[in-house]
Write a protein that holds these residues in place. Structure first.
Motif, PDB file in Angstrom:
ATOM      1  N   GLN A 172      38.059  35.254  38.171  1.00  0.00           N
ATOM      2  CA  GLN A 172      39.235  35.965  37.662  1.00  0.00           C
ATOM      3  C   GLN A 172      39.191  37.434  38.080  1.00  0.00           C
ATOM      4  O   GLN A 172      40.171  37.985  38.584  1.00  0.00           O
ATOM      5  CB  GLN A 172      39.270  35.868  36.136  1.00  0.00           C
ATOM      6  CG  GLN A 172      39.687  34.514  35.601  1.00  0.00           C
ATOM      7  CD  GLN A 172      41.188  34.356  35.521  1.00  0.00           C
ATOM      8  OE1 GLN A 172      41.868  35.064  34.798  1.00  0.00           O
ATOM      9  NE2 GLN A 172      41.724  33.440  36.303  1.00  0.00           N
ATOM     10  N   ARG A 173      38.048  38.061  37.849  1.00  0.00           N
ATOM     11  CA  ARG A 173      37.898  39.470  38.205  1.00  0.00           C
ATOM     12  C   ARG A 173      38.022  39.680  39.712  1.00  0.00           C
ATOM     13  O   ARG A 173      38.695  40.604  40.170  1.00  0.00           O
ATOM     14  CB  ARG A 173      36.539  39.971  37.699  1.00  0.00           C
ATOM     15  CG  ARG A 173      36.090  41.307  38.250  1.00  0.00           C
ATOM     16  CD  ARG A 173      37.078  42.413  37.949  1.00  0.00           C
ATOM     17  NE  ARG A 173      37.255  42.567  36.520  1.00  0.00           N
ATOM     18  CZ  ARG A 173      38.282  43.206  35.963  1.00  0.00           C
ATOM     19  NH1 ARG A 173      39.231  43.709  36.717  1.00  0.00           N
ATOM     20  NH2 ARG A 173      38.368  43.321  34.665  1.00  0.00           N
ATOM     21  N   LYS A 174      37.396  38.811  40.486  1.00  0.00           N
ATOM     22  CA  LYS A 174      37.411  38.944  41.943  1.00  0.00           C
ATOM     23  C   LYS A 174      38.833  38.841  42.491  1.00  0.00           C
ATOM     24  O   LYS A 174      39.254  39.648  43.334  1.00  0.00           O
ATOM     25  CB  LYS A 174      36.528  37.859  42.575  1.00  0.00           C
ATOM     26  CG  LYS A 174      36.449  37.931  44.092  1.00  0.00           C
ATOM     27  CD  LYS A 174      35.496  36.868  44.632  1.00  0.00           C
ATOM     28  CE  LYS A 174      35.402  36.945  46.154  1.00  0.00           C
ATOM     29  NZ  LYS A 174      34.458  35.904  46.686  1.00  0.00           N
ATOM     30  N   ILE A 175      39.598  37.872  42.015  1.00  0.00           N
ATOM     31  CA  ILE A 175      40.963  37.686  42.503  1.00  0.00           C
ATOM     32  C   ILE A 175      41.867  38.818  42.026  1.00  0.00           C
ATOM     33  O   ILE A 175      42.728  39.306  42.771  1.00  0.00           O
ATOM     34  CB  ILE A 175      41.522  36.317  42.060  1.00  0.00           C
ATOM     35  CG1 ILE A 175      40.687  35.182  42.654  1.00  0.00           C
ATOM     36  CG2 ILE A 175      42.972  36.163  42.488  1.00  0.00           C
ATOM     37  CD1 ILE A 175      40.639  35.148  44.165  1.00  0.00           C
ATOM     38  N   ALA A 176      41.687  39.263  40.791  1.00  0.00           N
ATOM     39  CA  ALA A 176      42.493  40.385  40.283  1.00  0.00           C
ATOM     40  C   ALA A 176      42.255  41.640  41.112  1.00  0.00           C
ATOM     41  O   ALA A 176      43.196  42.365  41.451  1.00  0.00           O
ATOM     42  CB  ALA A 176      42.165  40.651  38.824  1.00  0.00           C
ATOM     43  N   ASP A 177      40.994  41.901  41.442  1.00  0.00           N
ATOM     44  CA  ASP A 177      40.676  43.072  42.270  1.00  0.00           C
ATOM     45  C   ASP A 177      41.288  42.937  43.661  1.00  0.00           C
ATOM     46  O   ASP A 177      41.764  43.916  44.247  1.00  0.00           O
ATOM     47  CB  ASP A 177      39.163  43.244  42.384  1.00  0.00           C
ATOM     48  CG  ASP A 177      38.519  43.675  41.066  1.00  0.00           C
ATOM     49  OD1 ASP A 177      39.266  44.109  40.165  1.00  0.00           O
ATOM     50  OD2 ASP A 177      37.285  43.555  40.945  1.00  0.00           O
ATOM     51  N   LYS A 178      41.304  41.724  44.181  1.00  0.00           N
ATOM     52  CA  LYS A 178      41.883  41.483  45.503  1.00  0.00           C
ATOM     53  C   LYS A 178      43.393  41.709  45.496  1.00  0.00           C
ATOM     54  O   LYS A 178      43.948  42.305  46.423  1.00  0.00           O
ATOM     55  CB  LYS A 178      41.571  40.038  45.940  1.00  0.00           C
ATOM     56  CG  LYS A 178      42.200  39.635  47.270  1.00  0.00           C
ATOM     57  CD  LYS A 178      41.903  38.164  47.562  1.00  0.00           C
ATOM     58  CE  LYS A 178      42.661  37.698  48.804  1.00  0.00           C
ATOM     59  NZ  LYS A 178      42.454  36.237  49.039  1.00  0.00           N
ATOM     60  N   ILE A 179      44.058  41.258  44.435  1.00  0.00           N
ATOM     61  CA  ILE A 179      45.512  41.434  44.339  1.00  0.00           C
ATOM     62  C   ILE A 179      45.863  42.909  44.185  1.00  0.00           C
ATOM     63  O   ILE A 179      46.833  43.405  44.778  1.00  0.00           O
ATOM     64  CB  ILE A 179      46.073  40.608  43.160  1.00  0.00           C
ATOM     65  CG1 ILE A 179      45.933  39.109  43.471  1.00  0.00           C
ATOM     66  CG2 ILE A 179      47.549  40.947  42.903  1.00  0.00           C
ATOM     67  CD1 ILE A 179      46.258  38.215  42.294  1.00  0.00           C
ATOM     68  N   GLY A 180      45.093  43.616  43.383  1.00  0.00           N
ATOM     69  CA  GLY A 180      45.244  45.063  43.311  1.00  0.00           C
ATOM     70  C   GLY A 180      46.394  45.583  42.469  1.00  0.00           C
ATOM     71  O   GLY A 180      46.853  46.704  42.684  1.00  0.00           O
ATOM     72  N   GLU A 181      46.869  44.771  41.508  1.00  0.00           N
ATOM     73  CA  GLU A 181      47.931  45.228  40.600  1.00  0.00           C
ATOM     74  C   GLU A 181      47.300  45.714  39.296  1.00  0.00           C
ATOM     75  O   GLU A 181      46.635  44.942  38.603  1.00  0.00           O
ATOM     76  CB  GLU A 181      48.909  44.087  40.302  1.00  0.00           C
ATOM     77  CG  GLU A 181      49.853  43.764  41.435  1.00  0.00           C
ATOM     78  CD  GLU A 181      50.911  44.843  41.631  1.00  0.00           C
ATOM     79  OE1 GLU A 181      51.147  45.618  40.688  1.00  0.00           O
ATOM     80  OE2 GLU A 181      51.484  44.906  42.722  1.00  0.00           O
ATOM     81  N   PRO A 182      47.482  46.994  38.934  1.00  0.00           N
ATOM     82  CA  PRO A 182      46.835  47.531  37.730  1.00  0.00           C
ATOM     83  C   PRO A 182      47.136  46.734  36.464  1.00  0.00           C
ATOM     84  O   PRO A 182      46.237  46.486  35.650  1.00  0.00           O
ATOM     85  CB  PRO A 182      47.394  48.957  37.638  1.00  0.00           C
ATOM     86  CG  PRO A 182      47.768  49.313  39.045  1.00  0.00           C
ATOM     87  CD  PRO A 182      48.241  48.035  39.650  1.00  0.00           C
TER      88      PRO A 182
END
Length: 331
Positions: A172-182
């Motif tokens: 979850q964290r890895k994909i969220a960081d990749k997407i880059g939406e605050p």
């Protein structure tokens, strides 16, 4: 990610929101005298077309088919598929749990498979059997390998859920960081925090050791893992006192009784908190939040429908059903 890329998708999302069941309809279901009355109301919704003659035996499948149909439609249009997968990943890891155990026990758990929009039953079974499969991301293949190594060392199914739950939150964290939406990163952080809080509370209730919880908890949230671990061998009151010092103090206050969190309401609180987070999506026209809000709303709707239908069947009172229901999007 360019938010303007969503200008073609979000009108479809708004149309799909119109298909969400109204609070008034859910209230009518809760007040229904029996399952026959609920069935009549249910058949009049978008789920009705998926029902067979036997309502109670087919309503779960109807919920699943409606969800799969929605995912297929959204995946075709989404600018970044990871935005959908960050939500449906919960189904992916559920599938890994069920199918890995099926492989190790030499049993067939295919019926437990839930469509996640991306990875088929055959893909996952092939990956579990061979260690590789076309189209599966490395994070899933690595999870399968880690579980296999655990089983080879221990010859025990214990620990499989812990490994996969931890890897799920890391993903979850890895994909969220990749997407880059605050805003999305904020939602994922809150989800991880609440998952850790829930696991800690359950661990205390089950008298789990600190070492056990050290393995189970994720380090990807905003609440330091060590702070939660400090409460494990002391008790729920200590955990409650600590949470009152965090940013979630106001959120958890309604479920505190006699200076202790009411554990049976914690999971519902988590769902309601994340639903309220998505309320901001109603004012966004171009970003990824509206599609995530829709997926969350559909999942909450399915939870409420299961609760109403099953609750009525086992004899729960209307009040018992209502107090267990999740808040719905837009209410």
């Amino acid at each position: 990610m360019k938010q303007a890329m969503y200008h073609e998708l979000n009108p479809l999302v708004r149309l799909k929101e119109l298909e969400l069941l109204s609070p008034e309809l859910l209230t009518r279901m809760v007040k229904s005298d029996d399952l026959t009355e609920i069935e009549t109301l249910f058949r009049g919704t978008i789920y009705g077309e998926y029902l067979t003659d036997n309502f109670y035996e087919s309503f779960e499948e109807a919920l699943g088919q409606a969800q799969a149909s929605l995912l297929m439609e959204l995946v075709k249009m989404i600018p970044d598929p990871d935005v959908i997968w960050i939500y449906t990943m919960r189904y992916t890891f559920h599938n890994l749990k069920a199918l890995i155990k099926a492989e190790l026990l030499e049993q067939n758990f295919d019926a437990l498979y839930i469509y996640d929009g991306f990875y088929s039953l055959d893909q996952i079974k092939t990956a579990i059997r061979t260690g590789q499969a076309s189209g599966l991301p490395d994070i899933l293949l690595e999870s399968i390998q880690e579980v296999r190594e655990h089983f080879e060392e221990s010859n025990s199914l214990q620990g499989i859920d812990i490994i996969l739950d931890r890897n799920y939150l890391n993903a979850q964290r890895k994909i969220a960081d990749k997407i880059g939406e605050p805003e999305l990163s904020e939602e994922v952080t809150s989800f991880i925090d609440f998952t850790n809080i829930l696991m800690t509370a359950r661990g205390i209730k089950q008298q789990r050791s600190r070492n056990f919880m050290l393995t189970a908890l994720s380090s990807q949230g905003s609440i330091p893992k060590e702070e939660l671990l400090a409460s494990v061998e002391i008790g729920l009151e200590q955990l409650t006192n600590y949470l009152r010092t965090t940013s979630y103090a106001e959120v958890i206050e309604p479920i505190i009784q006699n200076n202790t969190i009411k554990l049976n309401q914690l999971e519902r609180l988590c769902d309601d908190y994340l639903t309220s987070f998505y309320e901001t999506a109603q004012t966004q026209a171009f970003g990824p939040l509206p599609v995530l809000a829709l997926l969350n709303a559909k999942a909450i709707e399915a939870k409420n429908l299961r609760l109403i239908i099953t609750g009525k069947r086992v004899g729960l009172t209307d009040e018992q059903i209502r107090e267990r229901m999740r808040e719905t999007y837009g209410t």
